[in-house]
Design an enzyme around this catalytic site. Structure first.
Site, PDB file in Angstrom:
ATOM      1  N   CYS A 117       0.827  -1.202   0.000  1.00  0.00           N
ATOM      2  CA  CYS A 117       0.000   0.000   0.000  1.00  0.00           C
ATOM      3  C   CYS A 117       0.864   1.256   0.000  1.00  0.00           C
ATOM      4  CB  CYS A 117      -0.956   0.019   1.186  1.00  0.00           C
ATOM      5  SG  CYS A 117      -2.251   1.248   0.945  1.00  0.00           S
ATOM      6  N   CYS A 295      -5.033   2.418  -5.609  1.00  0.00           N
ATOM      7  CA  CYS A 295      -4.682   3.050  -4.344  1.00  0.00           C
ATOM      8  C   CYS A 295      -5.692   4.169  -4.080  1.00  0.00           C
ATOM      9  CB  CYS A 295      -3.265   3.616  -4.435  1.00  0.00           C
ATOM     10  SG  CYS A 295      -2.716   4.366  -2.909  1.00  0.00           S
TER      11      CYS A 295
END
Length: 366
Positions: A117, A295
């Site tokens: 991430c 994202c």
């Protein structure tokens, strides 16, 4: 969800469930750690010295956090004013540090390794800035993003918009700055300038959010299934191992050249399903993974930029709108829809990424 937990927008308890409750029926759960992979003999070894043979092997080991590679950590987390959204043990410390902020530097870091991430280190920065603005403390805060990278984001379209936000909110960004030491007793963080190795700079902090260095799990280091860096060596389109045709990989433990995200894993799962089915029928895999990853960059308590892109760092967007804009709808998707999709779609094999939705929406427009 820990991005939101660290900013006080979600409760930690809602982010987890007992493993037993999510294991599919008919699956045998062996409660032991894998200590060795032996693909030449088609077997694995466990921590209790047991050996298990396999016909097909899917490796989904994730990655490992290395707080210990930063001098002064993890013991530094015993002090106040420091937290990390990357661990269940430290995510609530981020929220405590944010609430206790009085005056000074709020520093957010990005390490000199691959991470999972990749947007998370700056998401908490934007949320912290929003919180400090909301609570009347913003004028007393210097918000600083010290990143090992040379740019704010890999995809230019989203990078341009993020730089506009950074400028408008008066956030300082220092590129090629790598956190190497935390002196938690003195509230000091030491950074090395990667452009001039050996040159360090000490920052005083009132709040510090640490993104730890990360790497492959120990069992993959120097394993026959791994590349030189220790990541599982798979074909980037089929997810089949490059050397062992009955071995497959998915997720953060692989060397797939895309961002390590849950969205990427969802898209990979749809391909892996077809790949393994083909191999089991002695057919060549035909479905290909394009590197899709996503994202949702949280920029405040009610706005998200939904970045979606492929292997070539080109936008691969689901919706027929400009996703580089901050949107309320995307925030609710991130905060409420995505956890639901995770528990009820991804874990149950029903969610293989948004490709079918993208096709429908774009066909409808045509």
């Amino acid at each position: 969800m820990w991005t939101l937990v660290g900013a006080g927008a979600k409760q930690l308890a809602t982010s987890g469930r007992p493993t037993a409750s999510v294991i599919p029926s008919g699956v045998q759960w062996i409660k032991s750690r894998v200590t060795e992979l032996d693909p030449d003999k088609n077997c694995i070894r466990l921590a209790d010295e047991k050996k298990i043979s396999y016909k097909y092997l899917i490796i989904a080991l994730g990655l490992q956090l290395h707080y210990e590679k930063i001098k002064g950590l993890p013991e530094g987390f015993n002090y106040p004013k420091i937290g990390s959204n990357y661990s269940v043990h430290t995510v609530e410390k981020t929220w405590k540090a944010l609430q206790d902020f009085k005056e000074g530097n709020a520093i957010f870091t990005f390490p000199n390794t691959p991470v999972k991430c990749g947007g998370a280190p700056q998401k908490i920065m934007y949320l912290s800035e929003a919180y400090l603005s909301k609570t009347g403390k913003r004028s007393k805060a210097n918000i600083i993003f010290n990143t090992s990278l040379g740019s704010i984001f890999t995809v230019q379209k989203y990078a341009n918009r993020l730089l506009e936000i950074i400028k408008s909110r008066n956030i300082a960004v220092n590129y090629k700055h790598n956190l190497i030491e935390v002196r938690a007793d003195k509230q000091e963080a030491v950074f090395e300038n990667l452009d001039t190795p050996g040159v360090t700079e000490v920052y005083q902090y009132e709040m510090l959010h640490v993104t730890p260095p990360m790497g492959p799990p120990d069992v993959l280091m120097n394993s026959p299934v791994s590349d030189a860096a220790g990541w599982l060596d798979v074909d980037k389109e089929t997810l089949q191992h490059k050397k062992y045709p009955n071995v497959f990989g998915i997720g953060d433990c692989t060397n797939l050249p895309t961002s390590k995200t849950a969205a990427a894993i969802a898209a990979q799962s749809a391909v892996l399903d077809k790949t393994i089915s083909s191999v089991m029928k002695s057919q060549l895999p035909t479905k290909k993974y394009d590197g899709y990853t996503s994202c949702p960059i949280v920029t405040s308590y009610n706005r998200v930029i939904l970045a979606e892109f492929d292997y070539n760092s080109q936008p691969l967007e689901t919706f027929p709108i400009d996703q580089s804009k901050e949107r309320l709808l995307m925030y609710y998707m991130k905060a409420d829809l995505m956890p639901f999709l995770y528990w009820n779609g991804l874990l149950k094999g029903y969610w293989g990424g948004p490709a079918p939705i993208r096709k429908l929406l774009h066909l409808g427009l045509k």
